[in-house]
Scaffold this active site. Sequence first.
Site, PDB file in Angstrom:
ATOM      1  N   TYR A 149      47.919  17.297  -8.811  1.00  0.00           N
ATOM      2  CA  TYR A 149      48.493  17.986  -9.979  1.00  0.00           C
ATOM      3  C   TYR A 149      47.406  18.797 -10.695  1.00  0.00           C
ATOM      4  O   TYR A 149      47.556  19.994 -10.913  1.00  0.00           O
ATOM      5  CB  TYR A 149      49.093  16.944 -10.915  1.00  0.00           C
ATOM      6  CG  TYR A 149      49.808  17.502 -12.122  1.00  0.00           C
ATOM      7  CD1 TYR A 149      51.038  18.147 -11.987  1.00  0.00           C
ATOM      8  CD2 TYR A 149      49.275  17.362 -13.404  1.00  0.00           C
ATOM      9  CE1 TYR A 149      51.706  18.638 -13.100  1.00  0.00           C
ATOM     10  CE2 TYR A 149      49.942  17.853 -14.522  1.00  0.00           C
ATOM     11  CZ  TYR A 149      51.160  18.485 -14.368  1.00  0.00           C
ATOM     12  OH  TYR A 149      51.824  18.970 -15.472  1.00  0.00           O
ATOM     13  N   LYS A 153      47.100  22.841 -10.502  1.00  0.00           N
ATOM     14  CA  LYS A 153      47.267  23.663 -11.709  1.00  0.00           C
ATOM     15  C   LYS A 153      46.025  24.508 -11.971  1.00  0.00           C
ATOM     16  O   LYS A 153      46.111  25.633 -12.456  1.00  0.00           O
ATOM     17  CB  LYS A 153      47.561  22.765 -12.910  1.00  0.00           C
ATOM     18  CG  LYS A 153      48.936  22.121 -12.883  1.00  0.00           C
ATOM     19  CD  LYS A 153      50.024  23.124 -13.237  1.00  0.00           C
ATOM     20  CE  LYS A 153      51.380  22.446 -13.370  1.00  0.00           C
ATOM     21  NZ  LYS A 153      52.454  23.390 -13.729  1.00  0.00           N
ATOM     22  N   VAL A 191      55.270   8.167 -20.837  1.00  0.00           N
ATOM     23  CA  VAL A 191      55.164   7.072 -21.801  1.00  0.00           C
ATOM     24  C   VAL A 191      56.252   7.095 -22.870  1.00  0.00           C
ATOM     25  O   VAL A 191      56.800   6.047 -23.224  1.00  0.00           O
ATOM     26  CB  VAL A 191      53.744   7.026 -22.417  1.00  0.00           C
ATOM     27  CG1 VAL A 191      53.466   8.202 -23.344  1.00  0.00           C
ATOM     28  CG2 VAL A 191      53.506   5.723 -23.131  1.00  0.00           C
ATOM     29  N   GLN A 213      43.792   4.307 -25.296  1.00  0.00           N
ATOM     30  CA  GLN A 213      43.756   5.729 -24.900  1.00  0.00           C
ATOM     31  C   GLN A 213      44.689   6.532 -25.821  1.00  0.00           C
ATOM     32  O   GLN A 213      45.697   6.008 -26.286  1.00  0.00           O
ATOM     33  CB  GLN A 213      44.137   5.919 -23.424  1.00  0.00           C
ATOM     34  CG  GLN A 213      45.573   5.675 -23.032  1.00  0.00           C
ATOM     35  CD  GLN A 213      45.873   4.224 -22.690  1.00  0.00           C
ATOM     36  OE1 GLN A 213      45.295   3.307 -23.253  1.00  0.00           O
ATOM     37  NE2 GLN A 213      46.806   4.004 -21.769  1.00  0.00           N
ATOM     38  N   THR A 214      44.314   7.793 -26.050  1.00  0.00           N
ATOM     39  CA  THR A 214      45.108   8.615 -26.981  1.00  0.00           C
ATOM     40  C   THR A 214      45.811   9.756 -26.249  1.00  0.00           C
ATOM     41  O   THR A 214      45.371  10.204 -25.189  1.00  0.00           O
ATOM     42  CB  THR A 214      44.229   9.243 -28.083  1.00  0.00           C
ATOM     43  OG1 THR A 214      43.378  10.237 -27.491  1.00  0.00           O
ATOM     44  CG2 THR A 214      43.407   8.194 -28.805  1.00  0.00           C
ATOM     45  N   GLN A 280      41.360  10.310 -23.690  1.00  0.00           N
ATOM     46  CA  GLN A 280      41.773  10.987 -24.923  1.00  0.00           C
ATOM     47  C   GLN A 280      42.332  12.369 -24.612  1.00  0.00           C
ATOM     48  O   GLN A 280      41.969  12.989 -23.617  1.00  0.00           O
ATOM     49  CB  GLN A 280      40.592  11.108 -25.891  1.00  0.00           C
ATOM     50  CG  GLN A 280      39.398  11.800 -25.271  1.00  0.00           C
ATOM     51  CD  GLN A 280      38.195  11.888 -26.201  1.00  0.00           C
ATOM     52  OE1 GLN A 280      38.283  11.524 -27.373  1.00  0.00           O
ATOM     53  NE2 GLN A 280      37.091  12.375 -25.698  1.00  0.00           N
TER      54      GLN A 280
HETATM   55  P1  NAD Z   1      60.204  18.325 -14.936  1.00  0.00           P
HETATM   56  O1  NAD Z   1      59.820  17.509 -13.771  1.00  0.00           O
HETATM   57  O2  NAD Z   1      61.318  17.843 -15.804  1.00  0.00           O
HETATM   58  O3  NAD Z   1      60.558  19.796 -14.488  1.00  0.00           O
HETATM   59  C1  NAD Z   1      59.986  20.436 -13.376  1.00  0.00           C
HETATM   60  C2  NAD Z   1      61.108  21.150 -12.628  1.00  0.00           C
HETATM   61  O4  NAD Z   1      60.538  21.821 -11.490  1.00  0.00           O
HETATM   62  C3  NAD Z   1      62.163  20.183 -12.094  1.00  0.00           C
HETATM   63  O5  NAD Z   1      63.445  20.654 -12.402  1.00  0.00           O
HETATM   64  C4  NAD Z   1      61.908  20.187 -10.591  1.00  0.00           C
HETATM   65  O6  NAD Z   1      63.061  19.897  -9.842  1.00  0.00           O
HETATM   66  C5  NAD Z   1      61.389  21.599 -10.382  1.00  0.00           C
HETATM   67  N1  NAD Z   1      60.588  21.733  -9.149  1.00  0.00           N
HETATM   68  C6  NAD Z   1      59.598  20.917  -8.702  1.00  0.00           C
HETATM   69  N2  NAD Z   1      59.113  21.373  -7.532  1.00  0.00           N
HETATM   70  C7  NAD Z   1      59.802  22.509  -7.250  1.00  0.00           C
HETATM   71  C8  NAD Z   1      59.768  23.438  -6.179  1.00  0.00           C
HETATM   72  N3  NAD Z   1      58.899  23.299  -5.156  1.00  0.00           N
HETATM   73  N4  NAD Z   1      60.628  24.479  -6.194  1.00  0.00           N
HETATM   74  C9  NAD Z   1      61.512  24.640  -7.213  1.00  0.00           C
HETATM   75  N5  NAD Z   1      61.591  23.788  -8.248  1.00  0.00           N
HETATM   76  C10 NAD Z   1      60.741  22.746  -8.286  1.00  0.00           C
HETATM   77  O7  NAD Z   1      58.889  18.549 -15.812  1.00  0.00           O
HETATM   78  P2  NAD Z   1      58.694  19.280 -17.209  1.00  0.00           P
HETATM   79  O8  NAD Z   1      58.140  18.309 -18.151  1.00  0.00           O
HETATM   80  O9  NAD Z   1      59.896  20.034 -17.584  1.00  0.00           O
HETATM   81  O10 NAD Z   1      57.511  20.288 -16.848  1.00  0.00           O
HETATM   82  C11 NAD Z   1      57.755  21.669 -16.613  1.00  0.00           C
HETATM   83  C12 NAD Z   1      56.435  22.393 -16.392  1.00  0.00           C
HETATM   84  O11 NAD Z   1      55.602  22.259 -17.540  1.00  0.00           O
HETATM   85  C13 NAD Z   1      55.634  21.846 -15.202  1.00  0.00           C
HETATM   86  O12 NAD Z   1      55.044  22.928 -14.531  1.00  0.00           O
HETATM   87  C14 NAD Z   1      54.575  20.997 -15.859  1.00  0.00           C
HETATM   88  O13 NAD Z   1      53.411  20.938 -15.086  1.00  0.00           O
HETATM   89  C15 NAD Z   1      54.341  21.721 -17.163  1.00  0.00           C
HETATM   90  N6  NAD Z   1      53.848  20.806 -18.196  1.00  0.00           N
HETATM   91  C16 NAD Z   1      54.668  19.889 -18.786  1.00  0.00           C
HETATM   92  C17 NAD Z   1      54.150  18.999 -19.721  1.00  0.00           C
HETATM   93  C18 NAD Z   1      55.022  17.972 -20.409  1.00  0.00           C
HETATM   94  O14 NAD Z   1      54.489  17.162 -21.158  1.00  0.00           O
HETATM   95  N7  NAD Z   1      56.322  17.981 -20.254  1.00  0.00           N
HETATM   96  C19 NAD Z   1      52.785  19.035 -20.048  1.00  0.00           C
HETATM   97  C20 NAD Z   1      51.979  19.958 -19.390  1.00  0.00           C
HETATM   98  C21 NAD Z   1      52.514  20.846 -18.487  1.00  0.00           C
HETATM   99  N1  UDP Z   2      51.407   4.855 -20.323  1.00  0.00           N
HETATM  100  C1  UDP Z   2      51.616   3.559 -20.787  1.00  0.00           C
HETATM  101  N2  UDP Z   2      52.799   2.953 -20.466  1.00  0.00           N
HETATM  102  C2  UDP Z   2      53.769   3.568 -19.741  1.00  0.00           C
HETATM  103  C3  UDP Z   2      53.552   4.893 -19.287  1.00  0.00           C
HETATM  104  C4  UDP Z   2      52.340   5.487 -19.588  1.00  0.00           C
HETATM  105  O1  UDP Z   2      50.764   2.963 -21.453  1.00  0.00           O
HETATM  106  O2  UDP Z   2      54.821   2.940 -19.508  1.00  0.00           O
HETATM  107  C5  UDP Z   2      50.139   5.512 -20.704  1.00  0.00           C
HETATM  108  C6  UDP Z   2      49.425   6.198 -19.548  1.00  0.00           C
HETATM  109  O3  UDP Z   2      48.551   5.284 -18.912  1.00  0.00           O
HETATM  110  C7  UDP Z   2      48.681   7.293 -20.280  1.00  0.00           C
HETATM  111  C8  UDP Z   2      49.604   7.661 -21.444  1.00  0.00           C
HETATM  112  O4  UDP Z   2      50.478   6.543 -21.599  1.00  0.00           O
HETATM  113  O5  UDP Z   2      47.471   6.812 -20.810  1.00  0.00           O
HETATM  114  C9  UDP Z   2      50.418   8.920 -21.207  1.00  0.00           C
HETATM  115  O6  UDP Z   2      51.057   8.795 -19.965  1.00  0.00           O
HETATM  116  P1  UDP Z   2      52.061   9.893 -19.409  1.00  0.00           P
HETATM  117  O7  UDP Z   2      52.353   9.519 -17.978  1.00  0.00           O
HETATM  118  O8  UDP Z   2      53.214  10.040 -20.338  1.00  0.00           O
HETATM  119  O9  UDP Z   2      51.259  11.263 -19.498  1.00  0.00           O
HETATM  120  P2  UDP Z   2      49.818  11.728 -18.965  1.00  0.00           P
HETATM  121  O10 UDP Z   2      49.017  10.536 -18.535  1.00  0.00           O
HETATM  122  O11 UDP Z   2      50.096  12.643 -17.835  1.00  0.00           O
HETATM  123  O12 UDP Z   2      49.210  12.392 -20.146  1.00  0.00           O
END
Ligand code: NAD
Ligand code: UDP
Length: 317
Positions: A149, A153, A191, A213-214, A280
Amino acid sequence: MRFNGNKVVLVTGGAGFLGSHLCGKLLELGHEVLCLDNFYSSSKSNIEELLDNPRFELIRHDVTQPIHLEVNEIYNLACPASPVYYQKDPVQTTKTSVLGAINMLDLAVRTGSKILQASTSEIYGDPEVSPQSETYWGRVNPIGIRSCYDEGKRASETLFFDYKRQHQLEIKVARIFNTYGPRMHPNDGRVVSNFIVQALRGEDLTVYGDGSQTRSFCFVDDLVDGLIQFMESNESICGPINLGNPQEITMLELTREVLQLSGSSSKVKFLPLPEDDPKQRKPDISEANLSLNWAPSVSLAQGLEKTIQYFRTALNF
Ligand code: NAD
Ligand code: UDP
């Protein structure tokens, strides 16, 4: 074909959590929306209410394959975002980020479209500085379980800036920090959804590690506004720009908030910390403030209340 002279906007990953909210908002603004998704980490139910809108079109397609469409703007969101989903098929995750970016960038070149990339705070890895500003290059393990991931990205950011330099493409790179809200998948392992669903079911809340962790959580409506404001910003503003809510909280504090707001008497249970879990995460959003005049407006308590209400209804509690 254009609709009434409005923009034709492609949203890849449009059926996902963020994508479905973005599609809804773009329709409200009067645009024609093409939602492209292969439903890898989502389902049609997220966009059910949009399907009857004559300006909305659903395309089942995998972004790792090229596609020919006529569009004016592209939001590239396709990629699973939850560690559970992106680690399930890590090779596909890297392919989605890298080949997906190439295919969408080629489409943008061919159609002369503006293109926005949904990048992530994960590109900072386990950061040595806090808050993280866009000038920080990050500390990412290139071979760990999160690398598919993180590095996918990072490579897409490289591609976006090389297409800009090589093809004079208008790009926008948004680094999104943890975002939550209605339509998160109840089982996707993130989470906020985990804690809320566990609290509502009266199950133990699963804290990984010691919970110190934050993270800094942004409500989905704020984030979608930020993405649209970024897309509509001046051509000179290409990012990367952090989008998130700087209100930082430990995971242990988050359990208390969720338990209090949901009125649950669930207990907390400690489980092992996953590998490479960042300690964090807090965005420096001064650039978004300055360039986009954007800042989040929904507090964590307000956003959690709305999300708890959503899960109560969705899961019949
Ligand atoms: P999500 O998993 O709900 O949405 C992702 C969507 O992409 C899904 O509908 C999935 O089916 C589709 N997808 C995955 N692989 C695909 C492919 N090969 N072809 C076509 N469609 C595909 O996740 P989200 O939280 O809505 O995230 C959306 C975007 O924002 C992602 O790119 C993610 O990396 C980015 N993002 C989200 C967060 C967050 O906290 N939600 C944080 C940072 C970045
Ligand atoms: N986490 C947790 N319990 C859960 C799911 C996640 O304590 O049931 C923690 C995880 O280890 C991380 C934080 O919550 O430190 C955020 O996790 P998430 O998967 O939501 O996002 P990301 O790690 O990608 O920021």
